[in-house]
Design a protein around this motif. Structure first.
Motif, PDB file in Angstrom:
ATOM      1  N   GLY A 135      38.341  32.323  36.512  1.00 27.86           N
ATOM      2  CA  GLY A 135      37.092  33.108  37.248  1.00 27.86           C
ATOM      3  C   GLY A 135      37.490  33.284  38.589  1.00 27.86           C
ATOM      4  N   TYR A 136      37.680  34.923  38.788  1.00 23.36           N
ATOM      5  CA  TYR A 136      38.445  35.164  40.073  1.00 23.36           C
ATOM      6  C   TYR A 136      37.347  36.460  40.290  1.00 23.36           C
ATOM      7  CZ  TYR A 136      40.662  38.403  43.169  1.00 23.36           C
ATOM      8  OH  TYR A 136      40.732  39.537  43.949  1.00 23.36           O
ATOM      9  N   ILE A 137      36.819  35.405  42.242  1.00 25.35           N
ATOM     10  CA  ILE A 137      35.870  36.673  42.565  1.00 25.35           C
ATOM     11  C   ILE A 137      36.898  36.948  43.723  1.00 25.35           C
ATOM     12  CG2 ILE A 137      33.830  35.575  44.033  1.00 25.35           C
ATOM     13  CD1 ILE A 137      33.023  33.937  43.127  1.00 25.35           C
ATOM     14  N   PRO A 138      36.287  38.389  43.506  1.00 19.54           N
ATOM     15  CA  PRO A 138      37.391  38.863  45.041  1.00 19.54           C
ATOM     16  C   PRO A 138      36.612  38.840  46.147  1.00 19.54           C
ATOM     17  CG  PRO A 138      36.226  40.433  43.322  1.00 19.54           C
ATOM     18  CD  PRO A 138      35.961  39.109  42.884  1.00 19.54           C
ATOM     19  N   GLU A 139      37.363  39.601  47.322  1.00 19.48           N
ATOM     20  CA  GLU A 139      36.473  39.486  48.699  1.00 19.48           C
ATOM     21  C   GLU A 139      35.287  41.188  49.030  1.00 19.48           C
ATOM     22  OE1 GLU A 139      37.569  40.244  52.949  1.00 19.48           O
ATOM     23  OE2 GLU A 139      39.442  39.833  51.837  1.00 19.48           O
ATOM     24  N   ASN A 140      36.375  41.638  48.148  1.00 20.43           N
ATOM     25  CA  ASN A 140      34.956  42.952  48.145  1.00 20.43           C
ATOM     26  C   ASN A 140      33.709  42.942  46.920  1.00 20.43           C
ATOM     27  OD1 ASN A 140      35.784  43.365  50.888  1.00 20.43           O
ATOM     28  ND2 ASN A 140      37.224  44.658  50.176  1.00 20.43           N
ATOM     29  N   ALA A 141      32.482  43.174  46.833  1.00 19.54           N
ATOM     30  CA  ALA A 141      32.298  43.256  45.786  1.00 19.54           C
ATOM     31  C   ALA A 141      31.994  45.456  45.551  1.00 19.54           C
ATOM     32  CB  ALA A 141      30.918  43.313  45.964  1.00 19.54           C
ATOM     33  N   ILE A 201      38.770  26.987  36.343  1.00 16.05           N
ATOM     34  CA  ILE A 201      38.912  26.595  37.562  1.00 16.05           C
ATOM     35  C   ILE A 201      38.681  28.291  38.166  1.00 16.05           C
ATOM     36  CG2 ILE A 201      41.837  27.451  37.182  1.00 16.05           C
ATOM     37  CD1 ILE A 201      42.108  26.722  39.651  1.00 16.05           C
ATOM     38  N   ILE A 202      37.719  28.153  39.431  1.00 17.19           N
ATOM     39  CA  ILE A 202      37.121  28.952  39.806  1.00 17.19           C
ATOM     40  C   ILE A 202      38.308  29.951  41.214  1.00 17.19           C
ATOM     41  CG2 ILE A 202      34.848  30.668  41.466  1.00 17.19           C
ATOM     42  CD1 ILE A 202      34.241  28.057  38.687  1.00 17.19           C
ATOM     43  N   ILE A 203      38.943  30.830  41.185  1.00 15.75           N
ATOM     44  CA  ILE A 203      40.199  31.373  42.084  1.00 15.75           C
ATOM     45  C   ILE A 203      38.958  32.253  43.469  1.00 15.75           C
ATOM     46  CG2 ILE A 203      41.846  32.420  43.299  1.00 15.75           C
ATOM     47  CD1 ILE A 203      42.909  31.424  40.609  1.00 15.75           C
ATOM     48  N   MET A 204      38.717  32.363  44.582  1.00 18.31           N
ATOM     49  CA  MET A 204      37.875  33.162  45.562  1.00 18.31           C
ATOM     50  C   MET A 204      39.020  33.482  46.738  1.00 18.31           C
ATOM     51  SD  MET A 204      34.461  31.025  44.607  1.00 18.31           S
ATOM     52  CE  MET A 204      35.272  29.221  44.934  1.00 18.31           C
ATOM     53  N   ASP A 205      38.438  35.110  46.747  1.00 20.29           N
ATOM     54  CA  ASP A 205      39.100  34.855  47.926  1.00 20.29           C
ATOM     55  C   ASP A 205      38.378  36.030  49.391  1.00 20.29           C
ATOM     56  OD1 ASP A 205      40.968  36.358  50.004  1.00 20.29           O
ATOM     57  OD2 ASP A 205      41.618  37.910  48.557  1.00 20.29           O
ATOM     58  N   GLU A 242      45.369  32.877  27.277  1.00 24.43           N
ATOM     59  CA  GLU A 242      44.712  32.356  27.137  1.00 24.43           C
ATOM     60  C   GLU A 242      44.398  31.597  28.532  1.00 24.43           C
ATOM     61  OE1 GLU A 242      44.603  27.710  24.814  1.00 24.43           O
ATOM     62  OE2 GLU A 242      46.631  29.063  24.494  1.00 24.43           O
ATOM     63  N   ALA A 243      45.696  31.489  29.458  1.00 21.45           N
ATOM     64  CA  ALA A 243      45.016  30.397  30.441  1.00 21.45           C
ATOM     65  C   ALA A 243      44.206  31.800  31.120  1.00 21.45           C
ATOM     66  CB  ALA A 243      46.997  31.083  31.245  1.00 21.45           C
ATOM     67  N   LYS A 244      44.009  33.578  30.993  1.00 24.28           N
ATOM     68  CA  LYS A 244      43.615  34.176  32.123  1.00 24.28           C
ATOM     69  C   LYS A 244      41.609  33.704  31.961  1.00 24.28           C
ATOM     70  CE  LYS A 244      46.901  37.970  31.808  1.00 24.28           C
ATOM     71  NZ  LYS A 244      47.233  39.629  32.496  1.00 24.28           N
ATOM     72  N   LEU A 245      41.705  33.129  30.645  1.00 23.61           N
ATOM     73  CA  LEU A 245      40.648  33.037  29.846  1.00 23.61           C
ATOM     74  C   LEU A 245      40.105  32.509  30.912  1.00 23.61           C
ATOM     75  CD1 LEU A 245      40.586  34.167  26.382  1.00 23.61           C
ATOM     76  CD2 LEU A 245      39.415  35.270  28.059  1.00 23.61           C
ATOM     77  N   SER A 254      49.013  37.133  42.376  1.00 20.41           N
ATOM     78  CA  SER A 254      50.131  35.995  41.844  1.00 20.41           C
ATOM     79  C   SER A 254      49.505  35.355  41.088  1.00 20.41           C
ATOM     80  CB  SER A 254      50.453  35.988  42.785  1.00 20.41           C
ATOM     81  OG  SER A 254      51.947  37.044  42.968  1.00 20.41           O
ATOM     82  N   LEU A 255      48.344  34.971  41.074  1.00 17.31           N
ATOM     83  CA  LEU A 255      48.010  33.681  39.976  1.00 17.31           C
ATOM     84  C   LEU A 255      46.819  33.734  39.094  1.00 17.31           C
ATOM     85  CD1 LEU A 255      46.762  31.140  42.805  1.00 17.31           C
ATOM     86  CD2 LEU A 255      48.825  31.327  41.752  1.00 17.31           C
ATOM     87  N   ILE A 256      46.255  35.258  39.337  1.00 22.21           N
ATOM     88  CA  ILE A 256      44.847  36.124  38.443  1.00 22.21           C
ATOM     89  C   ILE A 256      45.585  36.447  38.295  1.00 22.21           C
ATOM     90  CG2 ILE A 256      42.923  35.282  39.717  1.00 22.21           C
ATOM     91  CD1 ILE A 256      43.137  38.651  40.911  1.00 22.21           C
ATOM     92  N   GLY A 257      47.392  37.152  37.984  1.00 19.09           N
ATOM     93  CA  GLY A 257      47.731  38.025  37.197  1.00 19.09           C
ATOM     94  C   GLY A 257      47.919  39.567  37.406  1.00 19.09           C
ATOM     95  N   ALA A 258      47.137  40.392  38.555  1.00 22.58           N
ATOM     96  CA  ALA A 258      47.269  41.039  39.532  1.00 22.58           C
ATOM     97  C   ALA A 258      48.697  41.808  39.493  1.00 22.58           C
ATOM     98  CB  ALA A 258      46.155  40.981  40.596  1.00 22.58           C
TER      99      ALA A 258
END
Length: 361
Positions: A120-126, A196-200, A114-117, A91-95
């Protein structure tokens, strides 16, 4: 027969139509945005009353979440499986876009480009495209943002060197180790210089050395003033680095605030005790009414002494009875204690189970 079919068809059409005519969920309410604007110290991530209900479900997956993350802050996002962590992050990253409440990134609605830029997002699975080198992949990703090829080349080269991945630039990320894949994901998250870097679960499946290297990079980013928002089950390592935390249980926040407030409220100093006669030690602690518990997994007794007098009396008991003391170590308050108290013993699910036991008895 045809009338019956037409009736069923019309009912289906009515249901479909009703889904498009439902009132929109309340998002980005002006009073919530005004609350942000009145704050003296502005958070980079402002979340107010965030609620998400999945289609066909009655209860919300997350319910009225409100918390803040500030620049230069390492924020731990903690909860058991099914607590709502991934739902919140998406929800935070807009998915996800079907939710209610307010999410602002640097004061900007998170549905704005502008907010999405600024994220930075790192998902659990690469997951990486086949037959594409690490360098080509990062170039492709950054050029999607409209950056020129010349500038993109400089940025990608800089990030690969910064993360010690330059020697692997021409190889496919699909051939990399788990730690190397996470570094490419981190490079991807950083190429547009987010705030901000958001990581799961970014350190899932990483070996101890790779985890240490990853956290060292994150601390360097934090020292540069970037906010680190990390969801992880590796509490021992988070305990070393986090400044603040939000803890979820059953889709609701059970705590959100600073590390100092969290540990002073829900955890306390204790001693790890291991002897060659733990049964005798346990008997003594029970007689003295000392608070303790046995850690069966690591095979030690966790003892909470109220004061130095109790510690001295315990040491005298050990000497008097000739008990061999293998170790007697002081342990500071930690996230593990908090997790044990709020999520394992005090969770929504645990309380439901306890209530059923009481009813059956």
């Amino acid at each position: 027969m045809n009338k019956e079919r037409n009736k069923k068809f019309n009912n289906i059409c009515d249901k479909i139509a009703s889904t498009f005519t439902r009132p929109l969920k309340k998002k980005f309410l002006q009073e919530e945005i005004d609350e942000y604007n009145k704050m003296d110290k502005k958070p980079i991530l402002f979340v107010k009353n965030l609620t998400k209900i999945y289609s066909g479900k009655k209860d919300p997956a997350i319910n009225k979440l409100s918390f803040n993350v500030y620049p230069g802050q390492f924020h731990a996002f903690i909860g058991g499986n099914g607590a709502g962590k991934t739902t919140t992050i998406k929800s935070l990253i807009g998915a996800y876009f079907k939710w209610s409440g307010t999410v602002l990134i640097g004061g900007i609605r998170n549905d704005k480009e502008e907010a999405k830029l600024r994220i930075g997002y790192i998902p659990e699975n690469a997951k990486f495209p086949e037959q594409m080198s690490a360098r080509s992949y990062l170039l492709w990703m950054i050029m999607l943002s409209g950056i020129s090829k010349v500038k993109a080349n400089k940025i990608v080269s800089s990030k690969l060197k910064e993360l010690n991945m330059w020697n692997l630039r021409n190889r496919s990320p699909n051939t990399f180790s788990s730690g190397q894949k996470k570094k490419i994901l981190l490079a991807q998250a950083l190429i547009h210089n987010p705030d901000i870097i958001i990581m799961d679960e970014p350190v899932a499946n990483l070996d101890p050395r790779a985890r240490q290297e990853f956290f060292e990079v994150l601390i360097n980013l934090k020292n540069q003033g970037k906010a680190i928002f990390i969801s992880s089950h590796v509490l021992a390592e988070l305990n070393q680095y986090f400044d603040s935390a939000t803890i979820l249980d059953g889709g609701k926040i059970v705590y959100s605030g600073t590390k100092e407030e969290l540990l002073s409220t829900y955890a306390k100093e204790y001693y790890k005790v291991k002897t060659q006669d733990d049964l005798l030690v346990e008997k003594y602690l029970k007689q003295k009414k000392n608070e303790f518990k046995v850690n069966k997994y690591e095979e030690f007794i966790q003892v909470y002494f109220k004061n130095n007098k109790e510690i001295i009396e315990f040491q005298k008991f050990i000497i008097k009875n000739g008990i061999v003391l293998e170790f007697f170590e002081k342990s500071l308050p930690s996230l593990d204690q908090v997790y044990d108290k709020l999520i394992i013993k005090g969770s929504v699910d645990t309380m439901k189970i306890d209530e059923k036991i009481k009813q059956n008895n």
